[in-house]
Design an enzyme around this catalytic site. Sequence first.
Site, mmCIF file in Angstrom:
data_model
loop_
_atom_site.group_PDB
_atom_site.id
_atom_site.type_symbol
_atom_site.label_atom_id
_atom_site.label_comp_id
_atom_site.label_asym_id
_atom_site.label_seq_id
_atom_site.Cartn_x
_atom_site.Cartn_y
_atom_site.Cartn_z
ATOM 1 N N HIS A 1 0.820 -1.216 0.000
ATOM 2 C CA HIS A 1 0.000 0.000 0.000
ATOM 3 C C HIS A 1 0.857 1.271 0.000
ATOM 4 C CE1 HIS A 1 -3.667 2.122 0.121
ATOM 5 N NE2 HIS A 1 -4.350 1.312 0.888
ATOM 6 N N ASP B 1 -9.443 -8.625 -19.142
ATOM 7 C CA ASP B 1 -9.460 -9.795 -20.046
ATOM 8 C C ASP B 1 -8.040 -10.030 -20.560
ATOM 9 O OD1 ASP B 1 -9.815 -11.685 -22.005
ATOM 10 O OD2 ASP B 1 -11.280 -10.542 -23.163
#
Length: 423
Positions: free
Chosen positions: A154, A368
Site C-alpha cells: 500500500h 481480459d
Amino acid sequence: MKIEVQSKKLIKPSTPMPNHSRMLKISGIDELQPPLYAGFLFYYRADGKNQEDDIFQRLRLLEESLSETLAIYYPLAGRYVEEELFIDCNDQGVEFVHAKVNGQLDQLLRGEFDTDLLGRLSEFRMAAAGNPLVAIQVNVFECGGLVIGLCSCHKVGDMSTMAAFMKSWATACRSGIHELASPYFEMSSLFPVKGSGVKIKPPFLAGIKLTMNRFSFSGAALSRLKLAGPKDLRISRVEAVSALLCKAFITMDRAKHGRLRPLFVCQNMNLRGRVNLPIPTNAFGNFVTKVVARCTISQSSLDFEALVKMIHDMFTNAKTRFAAIADGESCMDMVKDSAREHVEGVNGDKENVVDFTSWCGFPFYDIDFGWGKPELVSNGCIPVRKIALLDSKTEGGIDAWIILSQEEKVLLVQDPDIVAFTS
C-alpha cells in the site's frame, strides 16, 4: 482444497531501468499508508481447450506480458527503502507464483468462501525490507479454471494505481504493449514528505476466527433501496448500500453489547478528479483520503433515511472541501487530518466502527487477458473487520464482501433488511 505451489520466481522488466531514474521518492500521502499489502482476486472459468497445453501457454503469456508491463510500471519491480522514503527502481522484479489447486472453481463461485483458502489464493503479508512490492499468484484448478491473486504494498499505490496496472497487464497479454501509456510519476513534487506524525495501523483482530462473506445487491434491489431513501436527495448506489449495512451493523452491535453505542463510519475516497490541482487521472501512487462521520445513535436514529442522509452528507461535505483546495500543502493537511481522525476512531473501543472501502467504478470485470472476462472479482482476506464494496458482474449491482467474526456473521445473515435486499 489443497493448494500446492509449483513454482515461484521473480519477473523482471523486459528492459532495464536507466540509472538516472533509479530513485522514485514517495509522496506525503504515500507515507501515511499502512505497511501492509492490499489484495484482490480474479476468477476465470476454463474455456474448454486442451487444459494442460492451454495452461502452459497461458502461464507463458502471463509472464511475458507482465515483464513488458513492468517496463512501463517500473517502480513496482523495485524495492521500498523505508529509512530514506523512496523506491529503489532496481529491476529486482515482482514475485510470480504458479500454484495447483485440487478442486473445482465452481466450489468457490457457488459461494463457499473459506478465509484460510482465500488467504492462500492471494497471500496476505505485511511490508518488510527487501520484499517484492507486488506478489502475483496464478492458481490453476482441476477444471482448468484460474484464480489470479494480486497483492501489492500500500505504500506505493492505491487501488486506482493497481487497477490501472492490472488493466495494462491484461491489455499487454491480449494484444501487446503498443496501446499502453506511461503513468504520471511526479506526485512527490506536489506532496513532498515532511513527516506526518500519523501512523495508520489497521486494528488487526488476533485470536478471533474471521469469516469473509459475499452479500449481493442486484440492480433491481438497489433501485428499491434508493427509493426508500430521502426524496429530496439524489443518492448513489454506494450510499444506499452503506446506509443499509450501517443499520444492520448497529442492530448487530446492540445485540453484542446490550446497548446502542455511538456510530463511527469511515470510507475511502479517491481524490483523482476531485481537486483543482494539476494531477492527471493516471497518477501513480496513493491519492486517496479517508472520509468519516460520527453520530450518537438512538432508537429513532435507526431510521434508514437518517443513515442515508448522514452518509450522503459525509461524502458531499468532503467533496466540497477538497474541490475548494488550491494548493498541494492545503490538500496534504486535509488528508493528514482525515487520517488522524480515522486512526483515533478505528483504534478506539467506545464506538461502533463500520469501516468501508469502495472499489465501485473500477472496471475490474473488463480485465481480459485473452481468454474472457472474469466470472467473479473479490478482495483478498485480511485480519481486519471490514466491508469492501465492488461492482458485481450483473448490470447495476454491488457485491459487499464483509469480513467479521463467526458470531457476528450469524447475526448479520438473520437481519431482516439483509434478507430482503441481498442474495
